[in-house]
Scaffold this motif. Structure first.
Motif, PDB file in Angstrom:
ATOM      1  N   THR A  65       0.969  -1.079  -0.049  1.00 36.28           N
ATOM      2  CA  THR A  65      -0.643  -0.114   0.146  1.00 36.28           C
ATOM      3  C   THR A  65       0.731   0.876  -0.057  1.00 36.28           C
ATOM      4  OG1 THR A  65      -0.014   0.410   2.583  1.00 36.28           O
ATOM      5  CG2 THR A  65      -1.705  -1.187   1.165  1.00 36.28           C
ATOM      6  N   LEU A  66       0.667   2.448  -0.671  1.00 35.12           N
ATOM      7  CA  LEU A  66       0.920   3.584  -0.266  1.00 35.12           C
ATOM      8  C   LEU A  66      -0.053   4.879   0.033  1.00 35.12           C
ATOM      9  CD1 LEU A  66       1.227   3.884  -4.130  1.00 35.12           C
ATOM     10  CD2 LEU A  66       3.242   3.302  -2.486  1.00 35.12           C
ATOM     11  N   GLU A  67       0.777   4.917   1.584  1.00 33.49           N
ATOM     12  CA  GLU A  67       0.700   6.224   2.390  1.00 33.49           C
ATOM     13  C   GLU A  67       1.369   7.481   1.650  1.00 33.49           C
ATOM     14  OE1 GLU A  67      -2.299   5.331   4.057  1.00 33.49           O
ATOM     15  OE2 GLU A  67      -2.160   2.722   3.195  1.00 33.49           O
ATOM     16  N   GLU A  68       0.634   8.667   2.381  1.00 34.05           N
ATOM     17  CA  GLU A  68       0.865   9.848   2.385  1.00 34.05           C
ATOM     18  C   GLU A  68       2.488  10.132   2.681  1.00 34.05           C
ATOM     19  OE1 GLU A  68      -0.315  14.071   3.390  1.00 34.05           O
ATOM     20  OE2 GLU A  68      -1.371  12.662   4.254  1.00 34.05           O
ATOM     21  N   ASN A  69       3.054   9.607   4.054  1.00 30.55           N
ATOM     22  CA  ASN A  69       4.268   9.610   4.377  1.00 30.55           C
ATOM     23  C   ASN A  69       5.404   8.409   4.672  1.00 30.55           C
ATOM     24  OD1 ASN A  69       3.728  12.469   4.704  1.00 30.55           O
ATOM     25  ND2 ASN A  69       2.699  11.967   6.781  1.00 30.55           N
ATOM     26  N   HIS A  70       4.571   6.967   4.357  1.00 27.58           N
ATOM     27  CA  HIS A  70       5.527   5.776   4.086  1.00 27.58           C
ATOM     28  C   HIS A  70       4.677   4.865   2.708  1.00 27.58           C
ATOM     29  CE1 HIS A  70       2.111   5.448   6.826  1.00 27.58           C
ATOM     30  NE2 HIS A  70       1.376   4.695   6.191  1.00 27.58           N
ATOM     31  N   ILE A  71       5.278   3.774   3.349  1.00 25.06           N
ATOM     32  CA  ILE A  71       4.459   2.510   2.644  1.00 25.06           C
ATOM     33  C   ILE A  71       4.327   1.806   3.749  1.00 25.06           C
ATOM     34  CG2 ILE A  71       5.313   3.391   0.118  1.00 25.06           C
ATOM     35  CD1 ILE A  71       7.517   1.675  -0.028  1.00 25.06           C
ATOM     36  N   ASN A  72       3.792   0.461   3.140  1.00 27.78           N
ATOM     37  CA  ASN A  72       4.193  -0.631   3.842  1.00 27.78           C
ATOM     38  C   ASN A  72       3.953  -1.191   2.405  1.00 27.78           C
ATOM     39  OD1 ASN A  72       2.643  -0.369   6.157  1.00 27.78           O
ATOM     40  ND2 ASN A  72       0.735   0.702   5.062  1.00 27.78           N
ATOM     41  N   VAL A  73       5.229  -2.671   2.713  1.00 28.93           N
ATOM     42  CA  VAL A  73       5.918  -3.511   1.816  1.00 28.93           C
ATOM     43  C   VAL A  73       5.672  -4.849   2.686  1.00 28.93           C
ATOM     44  CG1 VAL A  73       8.162  -4.252   1.217  1.00 28.93           C
ATOM     45  CG2 VAL A  73       7.611  -2.184   1.730  1.00 28.93           C
ATOM     46  N   ALA A  74       5.406  -6.021   1.601  1.00 33.89           N
ATOM     47  CA  ALA A  74       4.941  -6.958   2.743  1.00 33.89           C
ATOM     48  C   ALA A  74       5.943  -8.182   2.829  1.00 33.89           C
ATOM     49  CB  ALA A  74       3.379  -8.344   2.044  1.00 33.89           C
ATOM     50  N   CYS A  75       6.625  -8.624   3.468  1.00 33.44           N
ATOM     51  CA  CYS A  75       7.980  -9.118   3.019  1.00 33.44           C
ATOM     52  C   CYS A  75       7.412 -10.722   2.830  1.00 33.44           C
ATOM     53  CB  CYS A  75       8.772  -9.612   4.371  1.00 33.44           C
ATOM     54  SG  CYS A  75       9.320  -7.935   5.556  1.00 33.44           S
ATOM     55  N   LEU A  76       9.032 -11.277   1.652  1.00 27.81           N
ATOM     56  CA  LEU A  76       8.725 -12.167   0.607  1.00 27.81           C
ATOM     57  C   LEU A  76       9.591 -12.682   1.053  1.00 27.81           C
ATOM     58  CD1 LEU A  76       8.486 -10.619  -2.907  1.00 27.81           C
ATOM     59  CD2 LEU A  76       6.728 -11.784  -1.524  1.00 27.81           C
ATOM     60  N   ASP A  77      10.345 -12.748   2.010  1.00 26.19           N
ATOM     61  CA  ASP A  77      11.719 -13.729   2.808  1.00 26.19           C
ATOM     62  C   ASP A  77      11.587 -13.584   4.533  1.00 26.19           C
ATOM     63  OD1 ASP A  77      12.482 -13.912   0.224  1.00 26.19           O
ATOM     64  OD2 ASP A  77      13.571 -12.411   0.071  1.00 26.19           O
ATOM     65  N   ALA A 226       2.547 -21.768  -2.018  1.00 31.05           N
ATOM     66  CA  ALA A 226       2.968 -20.969  -0.698  1.00 31.05           C
ATOM     67  C   ALA A 226       2.117 -21.965   0.554  1.00 31.05           C
ATOM     68  CB  ALA A 226       2.119 -19.104  -0.412  1.00 31.05           C
ATOM     69  N   GLU A 227       2.642 -22.602   0.888  1.00 32.44           N
ATOM     70  CA  GLU A 227       1.605 -23.017   2.542  1.00 32.44           C
ATOM     71  C   GLU A 227       1.749 -22.059   3.973  1.00 32.44           C
ATOM     72  OE1 GLU A 227       6.788 -24.422   3.215  1.00 32.44           O
ATOM     73  OE2 GLU A 227       5.093 -26.291   2.558  1.00 32.44           O
ATOM     74  N   ALA A 228       1.590 -22.691   4.554  1.00 31.69           N
ATOM     75  CA  ALA A 228       1.333 -22.146   6.042  1.00 31.69           C
ATOM     76  C   ALA A 228       2.045 -21.186   6.798  1.00 31.69           C
ATOM     77  CB  ALA A 228       0.276 -22.802   7.170  1.00 31.69           C
ATOM     78  N   SER A 229       3.594 -22.319   6.572  1.00 30.88           N
ATOM     79  CA  SER A 229       4.277 -21.672   7.404  1.00 30.88           C
ATOM     80  C   SER A 229       5.067 -20.877   6.171  1.00 30.88           C
ATOM     81  CB  SER A 229       5.341 -22.251   7.505  1.00 30.88           C
ATOM     82  OG  SER A 229       6.202 -22.809   6.483  1.00 30.88           O
ATOM     83  N   ALA A 230       4.903 -20.284   4.884  1.00 32.43           N
ATOM     84  CA  ALA A 230       5.360 -18.762   4.419  1.00 32.43           C
ATOM     85  C   ALA A 230       4.837 -17.976   4.665  1.00 32.43           C
ATOM     86  CB  ALA A 230       4.987 -19.201   2.705  1.00 32.43           C
ATOM     87  N   GLU A 231       5.848 -16.318   4.057  1.00 35.30           N
ATOM     88  CA  GLU A 231       5.676 -15.152   4.945  1.00 35.30           C
ATOM     89  C   GLU A 231       4.309 -14.549   4.059  1.00 35.30           C
ATOM     90  OE1 GLU A 231       7.612 -13.845   6.823  1.00 35.30           O
ATOM     91  OE2 GLU A 231       8.551 -15.304   6.784  1.00 35.30           O
ATOM     92  N   PRO A 232       3.432 -14.499   4.627  1.00 39.75           N
ATOM     93  CA  PRO A 232       1.753 -13.584   4.335  1.00 39.75           C
ATOM     94  C   PRO A 232       1.963 -12.508   2.660  1.00 39.75           C
ATOM     95  CG  PRO A 232       2.181 -13.077   6.705  1.00 39.75           C
ATOM     96  CD  PRO A 232       3.784 -13.455   6.263  1.00 39.75           C
ATOM     97  N   GLY A 233       3.191 -12.404   2.683  1.00 37.46           N
ATOM     98  CA  GLY A 233       3.052 -12.158   0.988  1.00 37.46           C
ATOM     99  C   GLY A 233       3.194 -13.088   0.185  1.00 37.46           C
ATOM    100  N   LEU A 234       4.189 -13.919   0.608  1.00 35.78           N
ATOM    101  CA  LEU A 234       3.955 -14.863  -0.552  1.00 35.78           C
ATOM    102  C   LEU A 234       2.452 -15.117  -0.700  1.00 35.78           C
ATOM    103  CD1 LEU A 234       7.173 -16.934   0.351  1.00 35.78           C
ATOM    104  CD2 LEU A 234       6.767 -15.582  -1.958  1.00 35.78           C
ATOM    105  N   GLN A 235       2.125 -15.418   0.216  1.00 35.47           N
ATOM    106  CA  GLN A 235       0.672 -15.935  -0.350  1.00 35.47           C
ATOM    107  C   GLN A 235      -0.739 -14.781   0.120  1.00 35.47           C
ATOM    108  OE1 GLN A 235      -1.007 -17.896   4.025  1.00 35.47           O
ATOM    109  NE2 GLN A 235       1.078 -17.877   4.869  1.00 35.47           N
ATOM    110  N   TRP A 236      -0.112 -14.275  -0.611  1.00 36.08           N
ATOM    111  CA  TRP A 236      -1.324 -13.146  -0.794  1.00 36.08           C
ATOM    112  C   TRP A 236      -0.786 -12.967  -2.441  1.00 36.08           C
ATOM    113  CZ3 TRP A 236      -1.044  -8.988  -4.640  1.00 36.08           C
ATOM    114  CH2 TRP A 236      -2.103  -8.177  -3.821  1.00 36.08           C
ATOM    115  N   LEU A 237       0.357 -13.421  -2.616  1.00 29.96           N
ATOM    116  CA  LEU A 237       0.951 -13.083  -4.352  1.00 29.96           C
ATOM    117  C   LEU A 237       0.597 -14.774  -4.291  1.00 29.96           C
ATOM    118  CD1 LEU A 237       4.144 -11.570  -4.354  1.00 29.96           C
ATOM    119  CD2 LEU A 237       2.525  -9.986  -4.744  1.00 29.96           C
ATOM    120  N   ALA A 238       0.352 -15.327  -4.414  1.00 32.51           N
ATOM    121  CA  ALA A 238       0.505 -17.063  -4.942  1.00 32.51           C
ATOM    122  C   ALA A 238      -0.788 -16.857  -6.406  1.00 32.51           C
ATOM    123  CB  ALA A 238       0.007 -18.110  -3.468  1.00 32.51           C
TER     124      ALA A 238
END
Length: 499
Positions: A65-77, A226-238
């Protein structure tokens, strides 16, 4: 005056001469907070949605996501070493996945990294994970079926190439089994299959891979895991990554079947990331864009027009409900997006009627338009007769039926239930399905013991395979001629004698 040159320095001089010297701009930021796989980053004003960024610790993430003063980054590792103050650098590249023939038969993560101990896919071309759905003008009518090998589905809820058919039910009611049987049945078809595991247990994914390897065609199947132990970012992208891979084949005139297992867990991952990024929660704490999330994903499934190559992408999303509540938020969203739903029943599963499909709640909004003519001609009254049997069976608990007609209907219904019951990993070909339904319509099964019907389904394929005349039949016609119908019924009678 110059001294003698050292030949060993020549390669180094050549590299220095080729070096591009000059100023190079690099946009850097830093992590100001991180929790549960989501980092808040300051200092990257030019970042784009879905852009890949790298952390100084070596890990990667994508801009969620893009916010006014920062961004949110979902980790892939794994982000164990990432903390406040960690430097973050833009790559200028959107999240993408390798595509091409090299991914067939592979088990990959959503970024295309191998999980099967094989080499990295040999592909120089990549596609972004988020792509626009085909426009209406680029689409064609859904008119050809995806044969699942399951009689109850092919006869009652036909799935067309390019359709989105939701599989929904409580946990442990055979939802994944229906999808896996459909993948296995494509072993002799021209359809490429993709299975997407989102938040599933490692053992469950392994069982699916082993089933396809043993009973299907692994070389025509792709697994994005993107199994249960994978990072949330990977599960979101799958699911988005898998759909981009499928679209590469579809855009080249090929046909693809994709299974999302399951989108309930995907929605939960999206909710988790949304709450961590402080987006306003809505119903059941899901963010307001949860409908759009799955709508833009499933809209990418389509049957393309002949001008676009005529390829198709068929989607079988899976959703889980609790306590039979079909009106829960995520299931109702998915039902409204898809072109029909196959509902599995806990009571039918417990009664050993499998696939445990509730024919009263299930529907295909394409249905007969994508059904072969021969199948349509022999399955016309099947759903009504079976529904009447189930209702009569319910009331028969209070006493028997004295009417001979009612008794005959109950007897016929028992044989329909036996026909529709089918063990896992044993798909039926189209000719066998038509033969079984023809025999039912002609009354050949009325006096056959229910236990014999299972053996009949096993014996019929070998009888058809032994006669070359059956392999030349055109089963896409509106109705079989009398000679062909007689030959099929004769084959059924032969199978009954040997069953």
């Amino acid at each position: 005056m110059t001294g003698p040159t050292d030949p060993a320095l020549d390669p180094l001089k050549a590299r220095i001469a080729e070096a591009q010297l000059g100023a190079e701009a690099e946009e850097r930021g830093k992590v100001i907070a991180i929790a549960d796989g989501l980092a808040t980053v300051d200092g990257l004003p030019g970042a784009e949605l879905n852009e890949i960024v790298t952390f100084s610790t070596g890990g990667r993430g994508f801009v969620l996501t893009l916010e006014e003063n920062h961004i949110n980054v979902a980790c892939l590792d794994p982000a164990d070493d990432v903390s406040a103050g960690t430097r973050v650098v833009r790559t200028g590249q959107l999240a993408s996945v390798p595509i091409g023939e090299g991914v067939l038969g592979r088990v990959l993560d959503p970024l295309g990294r191998p999980l099967d101990k094989g080499p990295v896919p040999d592909s120089t071309e990549r596609l972004p994970v988020e792509r626009p759905a085909p426009s209406i003008i680029d689409r064609d009518f859904v008119s050809e079926p995806v044969e699942t090998g399951l009689l109850v589905v092919d006869a009652l809820f036909a799935i067309g190439r390019g359709q989105r058919e939701l599989i929904v039910g409580e946990r442990q009611t055979g939802k994944t089994s229906i999808a896996v049987d459909t993948i296995i049945n494509q072993a002799n078809s021209d359809i490429i299959s993709i299975y997407v595991a989102i938040g599933q247990r490692t053992s469950a994914v392994r069982h699916v891979i082993d089933a396809v390897r043993e009973h299907g065609r692994m070389e025509r199947t792709i697994f994005i895991v993107a199994e249960a132990s994978a990072e949330p970012g990977l599960q979101w992208l799958a699911p988005f990554s898998a759909t981009s891979i499928a679209e590469w084949f579809r855009d080249r005139g090929q046909h693809v079947l994709i299974v999302y297992d399951d989108l309930t867990k995907h929605a939960a991952t999206h909710r988790e990331l949304a709450l961590l990024s402080r987006q306003p929660p809505g119903r059941e704490a899901y963010p307001g864009d949860i409908f759009y999330l799955h709508a833009r994903l499933l809209e990418r499934a389509s049957k393309l027009s002949k001008a676009r190559g005529g390829g198709s992408l068929t989607a079988l999303p899976i959703a889980e409900i609790e306590a039979g509540n079909l009106s829960a938020y995520i299931p109702t969203n998915l039902i409204s997006i898809s072109d029909g739903q196959i509902v599995t029943s806990q009571s039918l599963f417990a009664a050993n009627q499998r696939p445990a499909i509730d024919i009263g709640l299930s529907v295909s909004r394409v249905g007969g338009k994508a059904q072969w003519g021969t199948m349509k001609s022999v399955s016309g009254r099947l759903r009504l007769d079976y529904a009447q049997y189930l209702e009569m069976k319910l009331f028969s608990r209070f006493g028997g039926f004295g009417d001979d007609a009612m008794t005959a209907r109950m007897k016929r219904g028992e044989r329909i239930a036996a026909l529709l019951a089918q063990p896992r990993l044993s798909p039926l070909d189209l000719l066998t399905q038509i033969a079984l339904l023809s025999a039912l319509n002609e009354g050949l099964l009325d006096d056959v013991d229910v236990e014999e019907i299972a053996r009949l389904k096993t014996a019929l394929p070998s009888i058809f395979a032994a006669d070359s005349a059956f392999s030349e039949l055109d089963l896409t016609t509106a109705k079989l001629d009398e000679d062909t119908q007689s030959a099929i019924l004769e084959a059924v009678q032969t199978a009954l004698k040997h069953a």
